[in-house]
Scaffold this active site. Structure first.
Site, PDB file in Angstrom:
ATOM      1  N   HIS A  92       0.844  -1.192   0.000  1.00 61.52           N
ATOM      2  CA  HIS A  92       0.000   0.000   0.000  1.00 61.52           C
ATOM      3  C   HIS A  92       0.876   1.237   0.000  1.00 61.52           C
ATOM      4  O   HIS A  92       1.889   1.299   0.684  1.00 61.52           O
ATOM      5  CB  HIS A  92      -0.909   0.008   1.229  1.00 61.52           C
ATOM      6  CG  HIS A  92      -2.057   0.954   1.085  1.00 61.52           C
ATOM      7  ND1 HIS A  92      -3.207   0.633   0.399  1.00 61.52           N
ATOM      8  CD2 HIS A  92      -2.231   2.224   1.507  1.00 61.52           C
ATOM      9  CE1 HIS A  92      -4.045   1.649   0.425  1.00 61.52           C
ATOM     10  NE2 HIS A  92      -3.475   2.634   1.086  1.00 61.52           N
ATOM     11  N   ASP A 171     -14.031   2.535   6.508  1.00 59.60           N
ATOM     12  CA  ASP A 171     -12.927   3.327   5.956  1.00 59.60           C
ATOM     13  C   ASP A 171     -13.327   3.949   4.626  1.00 59.60           C
ATOM     14  O   ASP A 171     -12.965   5.076   4.327  1.00 59.60           O
ATOM     15  CB  ASP A 171     -11.655   2.489   5.776  1.00 59.60           C
ATOM     16  CG  ASP A 171     -10.534   3.349   5.222  1.00 59.60           C
ATOM     17  OD1 ASP A 171     -10.203   4.355   5.873  1.00 59.60           O
ATOM     18  OD2 ASP A 171     -10.043   3.078   4.123  1.00 59.60           O
ATOM     19  N   ARG A 178     -12.932  12.467   4.223  1.00 59.07           N
ATOM     20  CA  ARG A 178     -11.650  13.152   4.452  1.00 59.07           C
ATOM     21  C   ARG A 178     -11.142  13.808   3.180  1.00 59.07           C
ATOM     22  O   ARG A 178     -10.542  14.879   3.211  1.00 59.07           O
ATOM     23  CB  ARG A 178     -10.599  12.144   4.963  1.00 59.07           C
ATOM     24  CG  ARG A 178     -10.862  11.713   6.397  1.00 59.07           C
ATOM     25  CD  ARG A 178      -9.992  10.534   6.781  1.00 59.07           C
ATOM     26  NE  ARG A 178      -8.587  10.802   6.621  1.00 59.07           N
ATOM     27  CZ  ARG A 178      -7.682   9.922   6.180  1.00 59.07           C
ATOM     28  NH1 ARG A 178      -8.047   8.683   5.891  1.00 59.07           N
ATOM     29  NH2 ARG A 178      -6.431  10.245   6.054  1.00 59.07           N
ATOM     30  N   SER A 193      -6.561   4.176   8.619  1.00 59.66           N
ATOM     31  CA  SER A 193      -7.252   3.922   7.352  1.00 59.66           C
ATOM     32  C   SER A 193      -6.552   2.786   6.601  1.00 59.66           C
ATOM     33  O   SER A 193      -7.175   1.803   6.182  1.00 59.66           O
ATOM     34  CB  SER A 193      -7.238   5.206   6.502  1.00 59.66           C
ATOM     35  OG  SER A 193      -7.467   4.939   5.147  1.00 59.66           O
ATOM     36  N   LYS A 197      -7.988  -1.453   6.656  1.00 58.50           N
ATOM     37  CA  LYS A 197      -8.423  -2.249   5.496  1.00 58.50           C
ATOM     38  C   LYS A 197      -7.424  -3.338   5.143  1.00 58.50           C
ATOM     39  O   LYS A 197      -7.792  -4.413   4.693  1.00 58.50           O
ATOM     40  CB  LYS A 197      -8.788  -1.379   4.291  1.00 58.50           C
ATOM     41  CG  LYS A 197      -7.735  -0.495   3.731  1.00 58.50           C
ATOM     42  CD  LYS A 197      -8.302   0.279   2.522  1.00 58.50           C
ATOM     43  CE  LYS A 197      -7.380   1.392   2.098  1.00 58.50           C
ATOM     44  NZ  LYS A 197      -7.595   2.640   2.840  1.00 58.50           N
TER      45      LYS A 197
HETATM   46  N1  URA Z   1      -4.207   5.788   1.760  1.00 58.47           N
HETATM   47  C1  URA Z   1      -5.225   5.293   2.507  1.00 58.47           C
HETATM   48  O1  URA Z   1      -5.688   4.180   2.284  1.00 58.47           O
HETATM   49  N2  URA Z   1      -5.707   6.022   3.494  1.00 58.47           N
HETATM   50  C2  URA Z   1      -5.229   7.252   3.783  1.00 58.47           C
HETATM   51  O2  URA Z   1      -5.703   7.852   4.698  1.00 58.47           O
HETATM   52  C3  URA Z   1      -4.176   7.781   3.005  1.00 58.47           C
HETATM   53  C4  URA Z   1      -3.674   7.021   1.994  1.00 58.47           C
END
Ligand code: URA
Length: 452
Positions: A92, A171, A178, A193, A197
């Site tokens: 990620h 999320d 957000r 966040s 996930k």
């Molecule tokens: N990527 C995410 O999944 N969440 C965030 O808050 C920022 C980047």
């Protein structure tokens, strides 16, 4: 999403907001109750927006952060991939401009025997999102059911989906809020966040790409490192190995910025072409994932395996398989012209001789959103085809009239506006500029931080 149960504490939303605003620490039950009520629709967007802004300024204590990760993770199903014998590793990114690495990375790593169950997000603020990019492939579905997701990971080794109604739905809702309320750039909100996930998707290990520089959500190196350490500690609490690379986001990654344009560039990379920085970062991340997945004994060995899979077409063939399995047209892997194309293309040329001193990632991301490649409001639609192709990189020597970039736009007026934005964002100086940030500067593990 779970309903608010009868024994959940009664949440008086404005008092929770006031307590956070005033810097008091919330009990885990109060914080969880507030977020669960938001998920269930009884706390409205405007109250959650106020709370998120309070978190932005006040932060979260370690106990509050742990509670938020838990509520995010438990808002939907936790995927059980125990019947997949390969190790399951995902990656990620904290968000960047032109960062399309996940798209070539998932096929590249999964074709080498590591399962990659990937749950991605949409564009956030000035940054692009893997889901928005994938959905530009004609027919491609990112909303697989949990059963389809599991079947695909077990069958071909990888699936790329979004936070569905089933996986981390809280999320998804928070992320969209957000995005349009100026509350992205917060270490606890980003960490909860991402980890909420990622822990829900049934992985054994996780690679994080933590961006730093003016185009990142957390520009300063010390904040990027703190975010990395925060996420590694969350992973440790849940028994998952997490490694983070800190990478440059002072300029866009690769040349393409914009949804379909980034899919095209990802395909070029898998065809053995593509920009050198994108190739370098994709190979470095693949090597990390192959080690985390137990397929390579060292990063060097992982890098060599990944280079071979790019060179002999195995990674491209795996992309075809993934696209087809998710309902998309696999022919895009051979013919990116099947992707949506913008009707207007406007070339931007250097206005003087000199050196490229800056290719300002954040300004370019914001200009891409203004063109329609991202969202300015919660329910805005995105334009799949628009964006930029910027070949100028910091440190390049350029001559007056030399092409630096192409704007892909819906209308001539948007093309002009995009070109004007690029002329400001791509700064040309008379003297050779200082070096840009190193592409990959730090590697963070449980053992500590290594500067590369
Ligand atoms: N990527 C995410 O999944 N969440 C965030 O808050 C920022 C980047």
């Amino acid at each position: 999403m779970d309903d608010v149960s009868d024994d959940a504490p009664v949440v008086v939303a404005y008092q929770t907001i006031q307590r956070k605003r005033d810097g008091l620490e919330l009990e885990a039950a109060e914080l969880e109750g507030f977020f669960r009520a938001y998920g269930a629709g009884t706390v409205p967007d405007y109250q959650m927006a106020a709370f998120l802004m309070a978190v932005f300024f006040r932060g979260l204590s370690p106990a509050e952060l742990a509670a938020l990760v838990e509520v995010n993770l438990r808002s939907g199903a936790v995927v059980d991939l125990s019947d997949v014998s390969a190790r399951k590793v995902d990656k990620h990114s904290t968000g960047g401009v032109g960062d399309k690495v996940s798209i070539p990375l998932a096929p590249l790593v999964s074709c080498l025997g590591v399962a990659v169950p990937m749950i991605s997000g949409r564009g956030l603020g000035h940054t692009g999102g893997t889901l928005d990019k994938l959905e530009t492939i004609p027919g491609f579905r990112t909303d697989l059911s949990l059963a389809e997701f599991r079947r695909q990971v077990a069958g071909i080794g990888s699936a790329l989906i979004g936070q569905t109604g089933e996986i981390a739905p809280l999320d998804r809702k928070l992320y969209a809020l957000r995005d349009v309320t100026g509350t992205v750039e917060s270490i606890p909100l980003i960490a909860s966040s991402i980890m909420g996930k990622k822990l829900a998707e049934g992985i054994d290990a996780l690679l994080l790409d933590v961006k730093r520089g003016p185009g990142a959500f957390l520009p300063e190196l010390d904040r990027a490192l703190l975010l990395a350490r925060t996420m590694i500690a969350i992973g440790e609490r849940y028994g998952r190995e997490v490694v983070a690379l800190v990478t440059a986001m002072d300029r866009p990654l690769g040349y393409a910025v914009g949804n379909a344009l980034e899919i095209e560039e990802s395909i070029l990379l898998l065809q053995g072409e593509g920009p050198p920085d994108l190739r370098q970062l994709t190979l470095a991340q693949a090597a990390e994932m192959l080690v985390l997945g137990g397929v390579a004994a060292s990063l060097d060995a992982g890098q060599r395996l990944a280079e071979q899979a790019l060179a002999d077409g195995r990674a491209l063939a795996q992309l075809r398989r993934i696209v087809e399995a998710q309902g998309g047209n696999p022919a895009v892997a051979d013919d990116p012209a099947l992707l949506p194309q913008a009707p207007v293309q406007k070339v931007v040329e250097a206005e003087r001789d000199g050196w490229v001193a800056e290719v300002a990632a954040r300004a370019i991301g914001e200009a891409a959103v203004a063109l329609g490649a991202g969202r300015a409001t919660l329910d805005a639609a995105i334009d799949a085809a628009v964006g930029f192709h910027i070949t100028a990189k910091p440190g390049d020597r350029v001559g007056r009239g030399q092409p630096l970039a192409t704007v892909h736009a819906r209308t001539p007026a948007q093309g002009q506006a995009g070109a004007a934005a690029l002329r400001v964002a791509i700064r040309i100086a008379g003297e050779e500029p200082a070096a840009a940030l190193p592409l990959i500067s730090h590697r963070v593990t449980r053992a500590g931080v290594a500067e590369l």
